[in-house]
Design a protein around this motif. Structure first.
Motif, mmCIF file in Angstrom:
data_model
loop_
_atom_site.group_PDB
_atom_site.id
_atom_site.type_symbol
_atom_site.label_atom_id
_atom_site.label_comp_id
_atom_site.label_asym_id
_atom_site.label_seq_id
_atom_site.Cartn_x
_atom_site.Cartn_y
_atom_site.Cartn_z
ATOM 1 N N LEU A 46 12.605 62.768 26.650
ATOM 2 C CA LEU A 46 12.533 61.695 26.295
ATOM 3 C C LEU A 46 11.650 60.624 27.392
ATOM 4 N N ILE A 47 10.965 59.989 26.822
ATOM 5 C CA ILE A 47 9.946 59.269 27.622
ATOM 6 C C ILE A 47 10.368 57.847 27.590
ATOM 7 N N ALA A 48 10.384 57.223 28.975
ATOM 8 C CA ALA A 48 10.563 55.689 29.071
ATOM 9 C C ALA A 48 9.860 55.325 30.244
ATOM 10 N N ASP A 49 9.854 53.802 30.379
ATOM 11 C CA ASP A 49 9.134 53.545 31.594
ATOM 12 C C ASP A 49 9.788 54.036 32.844
ATOM 13 N N PRO A 50 9.279 54.472 33.931
ATOM 14 C CA PRO A 50 9.721 55.030 35.073
ATOM 15 C C PRO A 50 10.576 54.134 35.872
ATOM 16 N N ASN A 51 10.384 52.931 35.979
ATOM 17 C CA ASN A 51 10.974 51.780 36.777
ATOM 18 C C ASN A 51 12.299 51.818 35.990
ATOM 19 N N VAL A 52 12.407 51.576 34.633
ATOM 20 C CA VAL A 52 13.517 51.506 33.940
ATOM 21 C C VAL A 52 14.572 52.551 34.088
ATOM 22 N N LEU A 53 14.134 53.830 33.936
ATOM 23 C CA LEU A 53 14.821 55.010 34.323
ATOM 24 C C LEU A 53 15.369 55.063 35.610
ATOM 25 N N TYR A 54 14.607 54.658 36.813
ATOM 26 C CA TYR A 54 14.893 54.852 38.031
ATOM 27 C C TYR A 54 16.225 53.710 38.244
ATOM 28 N N GLU A 55 16.097 52.543 37.539
ATOM 29 C CA GLU A 55 16.883 51.741 37.833
ATOM 30 C C GLU A 55 18.274 52.172 36.863
ATOM 31 N N ARG A 56 18.367 52.643 35.936
ATOM 32 C CA ARG A 56 19.447 53.080 35.174
ATOM 33 C C ARG A 56 20.167 54.315 35.916
ATOM 34 N N GLN A 57 19.280 55.189 36.642
ATOM 35 C CA GLN A 57 20.043 56.187 37.259
ATOM 36 C C GLN A 57 20.514 55.965 38.398
ATOM 37 N N GLN A 58 19.905 54.846 39.263
ATOM 38 C CA GLN A 58 20.315 54.459 40.422
ATOM 39 C C GLN A 58 21.937 53.507 40.261
ATOM 40 N N LYS A 59 21.943 52.884 39.087
ATOM 41 C CA LYS A 59 23.241 52.221 38.801
ATOM 42 C C LYS A 59 24.189 53.201 38.381
ATOM 43 N N HIS A 60 23.903 54.450 37.735
ATOM 44 C CA HIS A 60 24.654 55.311 37.301
ATOM 45 C C HIS A 60 25.174 56.087 38.487
ATOM 46 N N ASP A 61 24.494 56.633 39.580
ATOM 47 C CA ASP A 61 24.811 57.087 40.676
ATOM 48 C C ASP A 61 25.739 56.603 41.648
#
Length: 76
Positions: A46-61
């Protein structure tokens, strides 16, 4: 530990879905395990904006309701 879980699930003929961030480093080991149990590996990227992915992963973690066991529990 992850490979042991994968191998155990394959031995039990279970379907496996993993969102582990695989790379070429895991390829040979997973390929060997899959071949020994006659499993087919399918990779979906899956491909997405790296900043969005980082923010989502950080929130999840950082989610305090997330139990540490979720990092290691295989699907069964």
């Amino acid at each position: 530990m992850f490979y042991d879980d994968v191998q155990r699930l394959m031995k039990e003929k279970k379907s496996i879905i993993s969102d582990y961030p695989f790379s070429y480093k895991q390829h040979d080991v997973l390929e060997k395990i899959a071949q020994s149990y006659n499993y087919q590996i399918i990779t979906i990227t899956l491909i997405a904006d790296p900043n969005v992915l980082y923010e989502r992963q950080q929130k999840h973690d950082l989610d305090s309701s997330r139990h540490l066991g979720q990092f290691n529990d295989p699907l069964s």
